[in-house]
Enzyme design. Structure first.
Site, short mmCIF file in Angstrom:
data_model
loop_
_atom_site.label_atom_id
_atom_site.label_comp_id
_atom_site.label_asym_id
_atom_site.label_seq_id
_atom_site.Cartn_x
_atom_site.Cartn_y
_atom_site.Cartn_z
N LYS A 1 0.74 -1.16 0.08
CA LYS A 1 0.00 0.12 0.12
C LYS A 1 0.87 1.31 -0.04
CE LYS A 1 -4.04 -2.27 2.22
NZ LYS A 1 -5.24 -1.92 3.10
N THR B 1 -5.71 -6.68 10.65
CA THR B 1 -5.92 -5.34 10.05
C THR B 1 -5.51 -4.34 10.85
OG1 THR B 1 -8.20 -6.28 9.22
CG2 THR B 1 -7.87 -3.89 8.93
N HIS C 1 -2.17 -5.35 1.55
CA HIS C 1 -3.45 -6.03 1.03
C HIS C 1 -3.35 -7.40 0.87
CE1 HIS C 1 -7.47 -6.78 -0.56
NE2 HIS C 1 -6.88 -7.36 -1.47
N ARG D 1 -2.50 -14.08 4.46
CA ARG D 1 -3.30 -13.51 5.56
C ARG D 1 -2.33 -13.61 6.94
NH1 ARG D 1 -7.33 -10.05 4.29
NH2 ARG D 1 -8.37 -10.59 6.28
N PHE E 1 -15.48 4.10 6.69
CA PHE E 1 -14.37 4.33 6.10
C PHE E 1 -14.07 4.25 4.67
CE2 PHE E 1 -14.22 -0.06 7.70
CZ PHE E 1 -13.63 -0.52 6.27
N ARG F 1 2.34 -6.32 9.20
CA ARG F 1 1.46 -5.48 9.62
C ARG F 1 2.18 -4.78 10.96
NH1 ARG F 1 -4.28 -6.79 7.43
NH2 ARG F 1 -4.47 -5.40 5.44
P1 GDP Z 1 -8.19 -6.58 5.44
O1 GDP Z 1 -8.71 -7.55 4.93
O2 GDP Z 1 -7.30 -6.98 6.78
O3 GDP Z 1 -7.39 -5.62 4.58
O4 GDP Z 1 -9.23 -5.68 6.25
P2 GDP Z 1 -10.97 -5.15 5.63
O5 GDP Z 1 -11.18 -5.75 4.54
O6 GDP Z 1 -11.72 -5.34 6.79
O7 GDP Z 1 -10.73 -3.71 5.24
C1 GDP Z 1 -9.95 -3.10 4.06
C2 GDP Z 1 -9.23 -2.28 4.44
O8 GDP Z 1 -9.93 -0.88 4.93
C3 GDP Z 1 -8.07 -2.43 5.51
O9 GDP Z 1 -7.06 -2.93 5.25
C4 GDP Z 1 -7.81 -1.12 6.01
O10 GDP Z 1 -6.91 -0.24 5.40
C5 GDP Z 1 -9.08 -0.29 5.90
N1 GDP Z 1 -9.92 -0.21 7.12
C6 GDP Z 1 -10.66 -1.44 7.71
N2 GDP Z 1 -11.24 -1.10 8.85
C7 GDP Z 1 -11.12 0.19 9.04
C8 GDP Z 1 -11.47 1.09 9.95
O11 GDP Z 1 -11.99 0.78 11.10
N3 GDP Z 1 -10.95 2.48 9.81
C9 GDP Z 1 -10.31 2.92 8.69
N4 GDP Z 1 -9.70 4.13 8.54
N5 GDP Z 1 -9.73 1.86 7.75
C10 GDP Z 1 -10.23 0.60 7.86
#
Ligand code: GDP
Length: 138
Positions: free
Chosen positions: A10, A92, A116, A86, A58, A103
């Site tokens: 990213k 996350t 990602h 993962r 978000f 991370r």
């Molecule tokens: P991942 O699969 O671990 O990447 O998480 P998700 O699929 O839930 O979310 C996609 C992306 O959105 C994450 O990697 C973060 O960059 C962002 N994100 C997730 N949760 C939040 C949140 O609560 N706040 C903000 N600002 N960004 C978030």
């Protein structure tokens, strides 16, 4: 059986100069880099990529962040690639990520979290097809 997954280094990690270190972690964990390209994506492209999150609060911030600077798009391959990436990425929110994960080492916040990785087979197929043509997968 060898499986493919899709990953992004990213914009936050690229800006901070962590690209090489993250690629080293990925290769050390046994992934083959099938394809990699640097890109600067538009907000519209980010919205299409993250459409499953469109109702989340978000969403707009996330899409603005993903188009805030160059990133690296990748297709990775190994046995059990989707789950293993993962695991290597960590949670996350870096505050909850296990020691030794990408991370934990490189992410600054729940949004600017360095990497990602696809979360399932269907998602991986969609995400690879969104960014790569078949002839780029070699
Ligand atoms: P991942 O699969 O671990 O990447 O998480 P998700 O699929 O839930 O979310 C996609 C992306 O959105 C994450 O990697 C973060 O960059 C962002 N994100 C997730 N949760 C939040 C949140 O609560 N706040 C903000 N600002 N960004 C978030």
């Amino acid at each position: 059986m060898a499986q493919r997954t899709f990953s992004i280094i990213k914009p936050d990690a690229v800006r901070k100069g962590h690209t090489g270190a993250i690629l080293a972690e990925i290769e050390k964990a046994g992934f083959k880099i099938v394809s990699i390209k640097k890109a600067a994506i538009s907000v519209e492209q980010a919205k299409g990529f993250y459409y499953v999150h469109k109702e989340r609060p978000f969403f707009n911030d996330l899409c603005a962040f993903m188009s805030s600077g160059p990133l690296f798009l990748m297709v990775l391959e190994k046995d059990n690639a989707i789950a293993d990436l993962r695991k290597l990425m960590g949670a996350t929110n870096p505050a909850n990520a296990e020691e030794g994960t990408i991370r934990k080492k490189f992410a600054g916040s729940i949004q600017e979290n360095a990497i990602h990785g696809s979360d399932g087979e269907d998602t991986a197929a969609f995400e690879i097809g969104y960014w790569f043509a078949g002839c780029e997968l070699i």
